[in-house]
Design a protein around this motif. Sequence first.
Motif, PDB file in Angstrom:
ATOM      1  N   LEU A 120     174.467  60.144  37.534  1.00  0.00           N
ATOM      2  CA  LEU A 120     173.349  60.732  38.279  1.00  0.00           C
ATOM      3  C   LEU A 120     173.736  62.068  38.916  1.00  0.00           C
ATOM      4  CD1 LEU A 120     171.551  57.784  40.115  1.00  0.00           C
ATOM      5  CD2 LEU A 120     170.517  59.433  38.536  1.00  0.00           C
ATOM      6  N   LYS A 121     174.938  62.111  39.494  1.00  0.00           N
ATOM      7  CA  LYS A 121     175.399  63.354  40.119  1.00  0.00           C
ATOM      8  C   LYS A 121     175.581  64.458  39.080  1.00  0.00           C
ATOM      9  CE  LYS A 121     178.966  61.983  42.626  1.00  0.00           C
ATOM     10  NZ  LYS A 121     180.076  62.081  43.632  1.00  0.00           N
ATOM     11  N   MET A 122     176.145  64.103  37.938  1.00  0.00           N
ATOM     12  CA  MET A 122     176.320  65.084  36.869  1.00  0.00           C
ATOM     13  C   MET A 122     174.977  65.615  36.395  1.00  0.00           C
ATOM     14  SD  MET A 122     179.369  65.970  35.740  1.00  0.00           S
ATOM     15  CE  MET A 122     179.139  66.317  34.005  1.00  0.00           C
ATOM     16  N   LEU A 123     174.019  64.706  36.228  1.00  0.00           N
ATOM     17  CA  LEU A 123     172.692  65.108  35.776  1.00  0.00           C
ATOM     18  C   LEU A 123     172.035  66.031  36.795  1.00  0.00           C
ATOM     19  CD1 LEU A 123     170.597  64.753  33.550  1.00  0.00           C
ATOM     20  CD2 LEU A 123     169.713  62.754  34.764  1.00  0.00           C
ATOM     21  N   GLY A 124     172.177  65.691  38.083  1.00  0.00           N
ATOM     22  CA  GLY A 124     171.612  66.535  39.135  1.00  0.00           C
ATOM     23  C   GLY A 124     172.233  67.919  39.153  1.00  0.00           C
ATOM     24  N   LYS A 125     173.550  67.984  38.942  1.00  0.00           N
ATOM     25  CA  LYS A 125     174.229  69.280  38.946  1.00  0.00           C
ATOM     26  C   LYS A 125     173.894  70.095  37.699  1.00  0.00           C
ATOM     27  CE  LYS A 125     178.030  67.966  42.004  1.00  0.00           C
ATOM     28  NZ  LYS A 125     177.803  69.014  43.018  1.00  0.00           N
ATOM     29  N   ILE A 126     173.624  69.428  36.588  1.00  0.00           N
ATOM     30  CA  ILE A 126     173.184  70.142  35.383  1.00  0.00           C
ATOM     31  C   ILE A 126     171.814  70.759  35.627  1.00  0.00           C
ATOM     32  CG2 ILE A 126     172.393  69.818  33.010  1.00  0.00           C
ATOM     33  CD1 ILE A 126     174.649  67.792  32.643  1.00  0.00           C
ATOM     34  N   ILE A 127     170.910  69.970  36.233  1.00  0.00           N
ATOM     35  CA  ILE A 127     169.552  70.468  36.513  1.00  0.00           C
ATOM     36  C   ILE A 127     169.592  71.627  37.502  1.00  0.00           C
ATOM     37  CG2 ILE A 127     167.325  69.862  37.558  1.00  0.00           C
ATOM     38  CD1 ILE A 127     167.749  67.011  36.463  1.00  0.00           C
ATOM     39  N   SER A 128     170.488  71.545  38.505  1.00  0.00           N
ATOM     40  CA  SER A 128     170.580  72.603  39.519  1.00  0.00           C
ATOM     41  C   SER A 128     171.388  73.807  39.040  1.00  0.00           C
ATOM     42  CB  SER A 128     171.214  72.036  40.798  1.00  0.00           C
ATOM     43  OG  SER A 128     172.571  71.673  40.576  1.00  0.00           O
ATOM     44  N   GLY A 129     172.046  73.669  37.891  1.00  0.00           N
ATOM     45  CA  GLY A 129     172.821  74.785  37.356  1.00  0.00           C
ATOM     46  C   GLY A 129     174.257  74.827  37.826  1.00  0.00           C
ATOM     47  N   GLU A 130     174.687  73.831  38.628  1.00  0.00           N
ATOM     48  CA  GLU A 130     176.064  73.807  39.123  1.00  0.00           C
ATOM     49  C   GLU A 130     177.056  73.392  38.041  1.00  0.00           C
ATOM     50  OE1 GLU A 130     176.729  72.050  43.087  1.00  0.00           O
ATOM     51  OE2 GLU A 130     174.556  71.711  43.134  1.00  0.00           O
ATOM     52  N   VAL A 131     176.580  72.656  37.045  1.00  0.00           N
ATOM     53  CA  VAL A 131     177.421  72.198  35.942  1.00  0.00           C
ATOM     54  C   VAL A 131     176.778  72.637  34.635  1.00  0.00           C
ATOM     55  CG1 VAL A 131     178.299  70.163  34.717  1.00  0.00           C
ATOM     56  CG2 VAL A 131     178.357  70.222  37.210  1.00  0.00           C
ATOM     57  N   SER A 132     177.590  73.037  33.673  1.00  0.00           N
ATOM     58  CA  SER A 132     177.097  73.557  32.400  1.00  0.00           C
ATOM     59  C   SER A 132     176.331  72.498  31.604  1.00  0.00           C
ATOM     60  CB  SER A 132     178.272  74.062  31.563  1.00  0.00           C
ATOM     61  OG  SER A 132     177.854  74.396  30.261  1.00  0.00           O
ATOM     62  N   VAL A 133     175.266  72.947  30.917  1.00  0.00           N
ATOM     63  CA  VAL A 133     174.506  72.045  30.040  1.00  0.00           C
ATOM     64  C   VAL A 133     175.333  71.641  28.821  1.00  0.00           C
ATOM     65  CG1 VAL A 133     172.239  72.933  30.717  1.00  0.00           C
ATOM     66  CG2 VAL A 133     173.472  74.016  28.821  1.00  0.00           C
ATOM     67  N   LYS A 134     176.499  72.274  28.637  1.00  0.00           N
ATOM     68  CA  LYS A 134     177.378  71.907  27.533  1.00  0.00           C
ATOM     69  C   LYS A 134     177.901  70.480  27.675  1.00  0.00           C
ATOM     70  CE  LYS A 134     178.974  76.653  26.685  1.00  0.00           C
ATOM     71  NZ  LYS A 134     180.144  77.554  26.672  1.00  0.00           N
ATOM     72  N   ASN A 135     177.769  69.901  28.875  1.00  0.00           N
ATOM     73  CA  ASN A 135     178.223  68.532  29.094  1.00  0.00           C
ATOM     74  C   ASN A 135     177.249  67.499  28.533  1.00  0.00           C
ATOM     75  OD1 ASN A 135     180.777  68.601  30.949  1.00  0.00           O
ATOM     76  ND2 ASN A 135     179.402  70.149  31.797  1.00  0.00           N
ATOM     77  N   LEU A 136     176.054  67.923  28.126  1.00  0.00           N
ATOM     78  CA  LEU A 136     175.098  66.996  27.529  1.00  0.00           C
ATOM     79  C   LEU A 136     175.546  66.631  26.118  1.00  0.00           C
ATOM     80  CD1 LEU A 136     171.644  68.529  28.563  1.00  0.00           C
ATOM     81  CD2 LEU A 136     172.622  66.380  29.378  1.00  0.00           C
ATOM     82  N   SER A 137     175.414  65.363  25.771  1.00  0.00           N
ATOM     83  CA  SER A 137     175.763  64.896  24.424  1.00  0.00           C
ATOM     84  C   SER A 137     174.542  64.282  23.764  1.00  0.00           C
ATOM     85  CB  SER A 137     176.886  63.859  24.480  1.00  0.00           C
ATOM     86  OG  SER A 137     178.080  64.434  24.939  1.00  0.00           O
ATOM     87  N   GLY A 138     174.430  64.499  22.460  1.00  0.00           N
ATOM     88  CA  GLY A 138     173.334  63.936  21.690  1.00  0.00           C
ATOM     89  C   GLY A 138     173.816  62.827  20.765  1.00  0.00           C
ATOM     90  N   PRO A 139     172.963  62.394  19.840  1.00  0.00           N
ATOM     91  CA  PRO A 139     173.294  61.260  18.968  1.00  0.00           C
ATOM     92  C   PRO A 139     174.502  61.502  18.065  1.00  0.00           C
ATOM     93  CG  PRO A 139     171.264  62.362  18.253  1.00  0.00           C
ATOM     94  CD  PRO A 139     171.600  62.900  19.604  1.00  0.00           C
ATOM     95  N   LEU A 140     174.737  62.757  17.657  1.00  0.00           N
ATOM     96  CA  LEU A 140     175.874  63.024  16.766  1.00  0.00           C
ATOM     97  C   LEU A 140     177.200  62.791  17.490  1.00  0.00           C
ATOM     98  CD1 LEU A 140     174.681  66.251  14.902  1.00  0.00           C
ATOM     99  CD2 LEU A 140     174.505  63.881  14.172  1.00  0.00           C
ATOM    100  N   ASN A 141     177.290  63.304  18.718  1.00  0.00           N
ATOM    101  CA  ASN A 141     178.522  63.120  19.484  1.00  0.00           C
ATOM    102  C   ASN A 141     178.719  61.650  19.858  1.00  0.00           C
ATOM    103  OD1 ASN A 141     180.782  64.591  20.640  1.00  0.00           O
ATOM    104  ND2 ASN A 141     179.973  64.029  22.637  1.00  0.00           N
ATOM    105  N   ILE A 142     177.614  60.972  20.183  1.00  0.00           N
ATOM    106  CA  ILE A 142     177.685  59.543  20.497  1.00  0.00           C
ATOM    107  C   ILE A 142     178.182  58.762  19.275  1.00  0.00           C
ATOM    108  CG2 ILE A 142     176.329  57.492  21.088  1.00  0.00           C
ATOM    109  CD1 ILE A 142     174.554  59.340  22.770  1.00  0.00           C
TER     110      ILE A 142
END
Length: 450
Positions: free
Chosen positions: A340-362
């Motif tokens: 939740l904290k990571m998601l919040g920081k991604i939305i606020s721009g504090e953490v890079s969206v590069k941390n998001l993973s999709g089905p291929l990485n999963i």
Amino acid sequence: MFDILYTVGAFLLAISLLVAVHEFGHYWVARRLGVKILRFSIGFGKPLWKKTFGEDQTEFVIASLPLGGYVKMLDGREGDVAEDEAHRAFDRQSLRTRFAIVFAGPAFNFIFAIVAYWMMFVIGIQGVVPVVGEVSENTPAAQAGLATGQKIIAIGGKDTPIWDVALESILPVIVDRSRVEMFLENKDGTTFTTELDLSQTTQEMEPGKLFDILGFLPFREELKAIIGRVVDDSAAAKAGLQENDKIIRIDEHAINNWTDLVEVVSVRPDEDMLLLIERDGREMEIPTHTMSAEQDGKMVGKLGIGPFVSDANRVLYRYDAFAALSQGWDKCWSNAWLTLKMLGKIISGEVSVKNLSGPLNIAVYAGYSANAGFARFLDFLAIVSISLGILNLLPVPVLDGGHLMFYLIEAIKGSPVSEKVELIGQQIGIAALVLLMSVALYNDFVRLLS
């Protein structure tokens, strides 16, 4: 080809299982609360298997696209409902009942994660003792006094018997850019306490950059070119190679360690080679022919052997059945909070969206974890289940969280939101999900290509 099929198989198994758990949550609670279930489907699209069960003749389906699922209930908004069954329609239920049914899906994802972690801790996972490797100058690790060879005993008051626990303990500190107390043991057995200060770090948090931020690497023992395992019916087995054989030379190439061995063999798929080995103090030559296997889109050579790995720095991390339940509970909610904290920081721009993973990485990690053993696969299933639970609780229309948001509005204003508002919300929700998936897929392709 086998590696790809194995990865795809592990991914489909994981997703199908977690979707089934989520949808079973909706199904079980709805049934318990008297709502009629028309269909329980794992996947979308054309049915591959279909059968009806029970008094209500509920249709159970496995469909061709396993990236989701749904539970279809009797609902007056989707068709005519017989008067004698009106009391069993979802839209006729009280707000409390509808809320419970919708919330049950994500709740079952969290319950599954706790059970998976419990099983993982009871079985136990093999891990490496956390020992500090190379420390970079002018980094948080150097300023804290970390040095090569020191053993990390505890972080933030929590014992860290293996690297997995050490990383779990330090990741929230990186996300929050805060400080944490570390308890370490020197090579001579003396111990000391220090503070790792990450509050002044400016480096952006991205996948694969964790140790760059900390300023040190894990200690890695150099693997000798000694065979620790021979795969049945492999090139090595057919050539007569045995465990504890030391490979000294391959053709004209001297072999000093396992890295040298891999570099020489991998570039020679489906080729003859002559090995000079040492066995029981005697040197002998053994001819062999490498196997050919696809790896990362290209053909590589393999012998079908694994390295001898010393157990000196490896331990089995496990708990008894009772303690494992407590540990599973704690691990589930700590990972949920971190997500939740990571998601919040991604939305606020504090953490890079590069941390998001999709089905291929999963899918890639599904293959890795399944290959590493059942306990590791349970760990993977648990974290993905937690992520699915959190994703579905987001207040985005078309997701469970969006429906729950509308129910909360209904509770406050005393009447349901209008169909127009709900439709607009669903359109916005679909657009948001498409954008999120597009970013995640882009990240997947970038990681695979790099």
